[in-house]
Motif scaffolding. Structure first.
Motif, PDB file in Angstrom:
ATOM      1  N   VAL A   1       0.858  -1.191   0.000  1.00 38.37           N
ATOM      2  CA  VAL A   1       0.000   0.000   0.000  1.00 38.37           C
ATOM      3  C   VAL A   1       0.896   1.244   0.000  1.00 38.37           C
ATOM      4  O   VAL A   1       2.100   1.154   0.265  1.00 38.37           O
ATOM      5  N   ILE A   2       0.324   2.409  -0.284  1.00 40.40           N
ATOM      6  CA  ILE A   2       1.152   3.624  -0.365  1.00 40.40           C
ATOM      7  C   ILE A   2       1.840   3.883   0.981  1.00 40.40           C
ATOM      8  O   ILE A   2       1.219   3.771   2.042  1.00 40.40           O
TER       9      ILE A   2
ATOM     10  N   THR B   1      -6.672  -1.597  -6.066  1.00 40.31           N
ATOM     11  CA  THR B   1      -7.355  -1.396  -4.776  1.00 40.31           C
ATOM     12  C   THR B   1      -6.558  -2.013  -3.626  1.00 40.31           C
ATOM     13  O   THR B   1      -6.497  -1.454  -2.533  1.00 40.31           O
ATOM     14  N   ALA B   2      -6.012  -3.208  -3.869  1.00 40.01           N
ATOM     15  CA  ALA B   2      -5.443  -4.069  -2.807  1.00 40.01           C
ATOM     16  C   ALA B   2      -6.479  -4.204  -1.677  1.00 40.01           C
ATOM     17  O   ALA B   2      -7.619  -4.532  -1.941  1.00 40.01           O
TER      18      ALA B   2
ATOM     19  N   ILE C   1     -10.565  -0.372  -9.012  1.00 38.47           N
ATOM     20  CA  ILE C   1     -10.513  -1.626  -9.781  1.00 38.47           C
ATOM     21  C   ILE C   1      -9.397  -2.531  -9.243  1.00 38.47           C
ATOM     22  O   ILE C   1      -8.277  -2.065  -9.009  1.00 38.47           O
ATOM     23  N   ASP C   2      -9.687  -3.824  -9.098  1.00 35.09           N
ATOM     24  CA  ASP C   2      -8.620  -4.796  -8.791  1.00 35.09           C
ATOM     25  C   ASP C   2      -8.989  -6.151  -9.387  1.00 35.09           C
ATOM     26  O   ASP C   2     -10.168  -6.456  -9.600  1.00 35.09           O
TER      27      ASP C   2
ATOM     28  N   ASN D   1      -7.193  -9.155  -8.220  1.00 38.60           N
ATOM     29  CA  ASN D   1      -6.692 -10.235  -7.362  1.00 38.60           C
ATOM     30  C   ASN D   1      -7.783 -10.652  -6.366  1.00 38.60           C
ATOM     31  O   ASN D   1      -8.167  -9.873  -5.483  1.00 38.60           O
TER      32      ASN D   1
ATOM     33  N   GLY E   1     -11.788  -7.214 -11.733  1.00 41.44           N
ATOM     34  CA  GLY E   1     -11.332  -7.721 -13.021  1.00 41.44           C
ATOM     35  C   GLY E   1     -10.073  -7.026 -13.496  1.00 41.44           C
ATOM     36  O   GLY E   1      -9.547  -6.109 -12.833  1.00 41.44           O
TER      37      GLY E   1
ATOM     38  N   PHE F   1      -3.029   1.727 -20.213  1.00 39.56           N
ATOM     39  CA  PHE F   1      -4.258   2.272 -19.605  1.00 39.56           C
ATOM     40  C   PHE F   1      -4.446   3.763 -19.922  1.00 39.56           C
ATOM     41  O   PHE F   1      -5.565   4.266 -19.913  1.00 39.56           O
TER      42      PHE F   1
HETATM   43  C1  LIG Z   1       0.240  -1.612  -5.107  1.00 42.02           C
HETATM   44  S1  LIG Z   1      -1.255  -2.500  -4.894  1.00 42.02           S
HETATM   45  C2  LIG Z   1      -2.451  -1.214  -4.640  1.00 42.02           C
HETATM   46  C3  LIG Z   1      -2.322  -0.558  -3.309  1.00 42.02           C
HETATM   47  C4  LIG Z   1      -3.427   0.433  -2.989  1.00 42.02           C
HETATM   48  N1  LIG Z   1      -3.560   1.432  -4.036  1.00 42.02           N
HETATM   49  C5  LIG Z   1      -3.126   1.137  -1.672  1.00 42.02           C
HETATM   50  O1  LIG Z   1      -2.178   1.958  -1.656  1.00 42.02           O
HETATM   51  O2  LIG Z   1      -3.804   0.872  -0.686  1.00 42.02           O
HETATM   52  C6  LIG Z   1      -1.579  -2.978  -6.538  1.00 42.02           C
HETATM   53  C7  LIG Z   1      -2.901  -3.699  -6.768  1.00 42.02           C
HETATM   54  O3  LIG Z   1      -3.174  -3.596  -8.173  1.00 42.02           O
HETATM   55  C8  LIG Z   1      -3.774  -4.771  -8.621  1.00 42.02           C
HETATM   56  N2  LIG Z   1      -3.485  -4.854 -10.060  1.00 42.02           N
HETATM   57  C9  LIG Z   1      -2.262  -4.904 -10.649  1.00 42.02           C
HETATM   58  N3  LIG Z   1      -2.394  -4.909 -11.989  1.00 42.02           N
HETATM   59  C10 LIG Z   1      -3.719  -4.886 -12.253  1.00 42.02           C
HETATM   60  C11 LIG Z   1      -4.484  -4.910 -13.448  1.00 42.02           C
HETATM   61  N4  LIG Z   1      -3.881  -4.949 -14.640  1.00 42.02           N
HETATM   62  N5  LIG Z   1      -5.837  -4.873 -13.351  1.00 42.02           N
HETATM   63  C12 LIG Z   1      -6.443  -4.841 -12.130  1.00 42.02           C
HETATM   64  N6  LIG Z   1      -5.767  -4.814 -10.956  1.00 42.02           N
HETATM   65  C13 LIG Z   1      -4.431  -4.835 -11.019  1.00 42.02           C
HETATM   66  C14 LIG Z   1      -3.109  -5.878  -7.797  1.00 42.02           C
HETATM   67  O4  LIG Z   1      -3.973  -7.009  -7.720  1.00 42.02           O
HETATM   68  C15 LIG Z   1      -2.894  -5.199  -6.453  1.00 42.02           C
HETATM   69  O5  LIG Z   1      -3.931  -5.491  -5.537  1.00 42.02           O
END
Ligand SMILES: C[S@@+](CC[C@H](N)C(=O)[O-])C[C@H]1O[C@@H](n2cnc3c(N)ncnc32)[C@H](O)[C@@H]1O
Length: 236
Positions: free
Chosen positions: A51-52, A77-78, A98-99, A101, A126, A154
């Motif tokens: 996360v950030i 989202t994580a 969007i996420d 996982n 998705g 994107f």
């Molecule tokens: C760095 S974490 C996000 C952390 C969050 N923004 C926070 O700071 O609380 C990255 C997330 O992006 C998702 N992710 C990565 N590539 C993706 C994609 N192409 N489409 C959807 N989700 C994606 C991963 O599953 C992961 O949960």
């Protein structure tokens, strides 16, 4: 116990691009989180969920309070930490996040059920590349925090959905500093990211219809403002 991440994940998060003592200062001297956001940040740290970091938290609080966006789009989202932080920073804001996982989505759903009492956050599940074309709304703030090689893929969708005057923040664009090194020096598994990030810089840094700024915070933040409706991106 989280399965998606381990101690060896997110190597670049442990390779700060500014001096370590400055990173430490940024993380300890600035106002700390409290309540449930502090608990979520602790959980993420314990479980190696990327996360950030705290310097970005404080920067986001400042930026969002200054800009006061009405509609935010987040990719990545994580566990929902940054989405909930953004919700707390701007009264009444609507957030779409969007996420892809399933494990992270389950945590995010649980956290949104507990802490998003007024349903300000919508979670779309998705692959972002497939979800983005299905969104028929405009946003005035976008946070991209996902697969780094895909930011450039994107970006055209994001620019289309961004109001003129809107702001995009893209996290982790320095690849632990590797992004400025010749590609031959980069480990093979990291070269797609290196190429994607450099294409992103080529497309935006000198684009006359965008204002762009690189900030050496955490693993690098790229800020983009859309100044005109139709933005041509050089994607060669
Ligand atoms: C760095 S974490 C996000 C952390 C969050 N923004 C926070 O700071 O609380 C990255 C997330 O992006 C998702 N992710 C990565 N590539 C993706 C994609 N192409 N489409 C959807 N989700 C994606 C991963 O599953 C992961 O949960």
């Amino acid at each position: 116990m989280v399965k998606s991440y381990g101690e060896r994940s997110n190597r670049n998060m442990r390779r700060p691009v500014v001096k370590e003592e400055i990173v430490e200062f940024l993380r300890t001297s600035q106002k700390q989180l409290d309540g449930y956001l502090a608990d979520l940040a602790d959980f993420a740290q314990r479980e190696n969920i990327p996360v950030i970091p705290h310097e970005t938290v404080v920067y986001f609080q400042f930026l969002l309070q200054a800009i006061q966006p009405k509609k935010i789009l987040e990719i990545g989202t994580a566990i929902g930490f940054s989405a909930l932080l953004m919700k707390e920073s701007v009264p009444g804001v609507q957030i779409t996040t969007i996420d892809r996982n399933p494990e992270m989505i389950a945590f995010a759903k649980e956290n949104f059920a507990k802490f998003d009492k007024h349903s300000q956050i919508t979670l779309l599940e998705g692959e972002a590349q497939e979800v983005l074309p299905t969104i028929n709304e405009k946003f005035d703030f976008v946070f991209m925090d996902s697969a780094k090689s895909k930011y450039i893929v994107f970006l055209p969708y994001i620019l289309e959905k961004l109001e003129v005057g809107g702001v995009i923040i893209i996290d982790d664009v320095f690849q632990g500093g590797d992004v400025v090194r010749p590609i031959e020096d980069i480990r093979r598994g990291q070269r797609t990211i290196h190429r994607g990030l450099n294409k992103l810089f080529d497309a935006v840094l000198n684009n006359e219809k965008l204002t762009a700024s690189l900030i050496p915070m955490s693993d690098g933040i790229l800020m983009i403002r859309k100044n005109e409706e139709d933005v041509d991106l050089d994607l060669d």
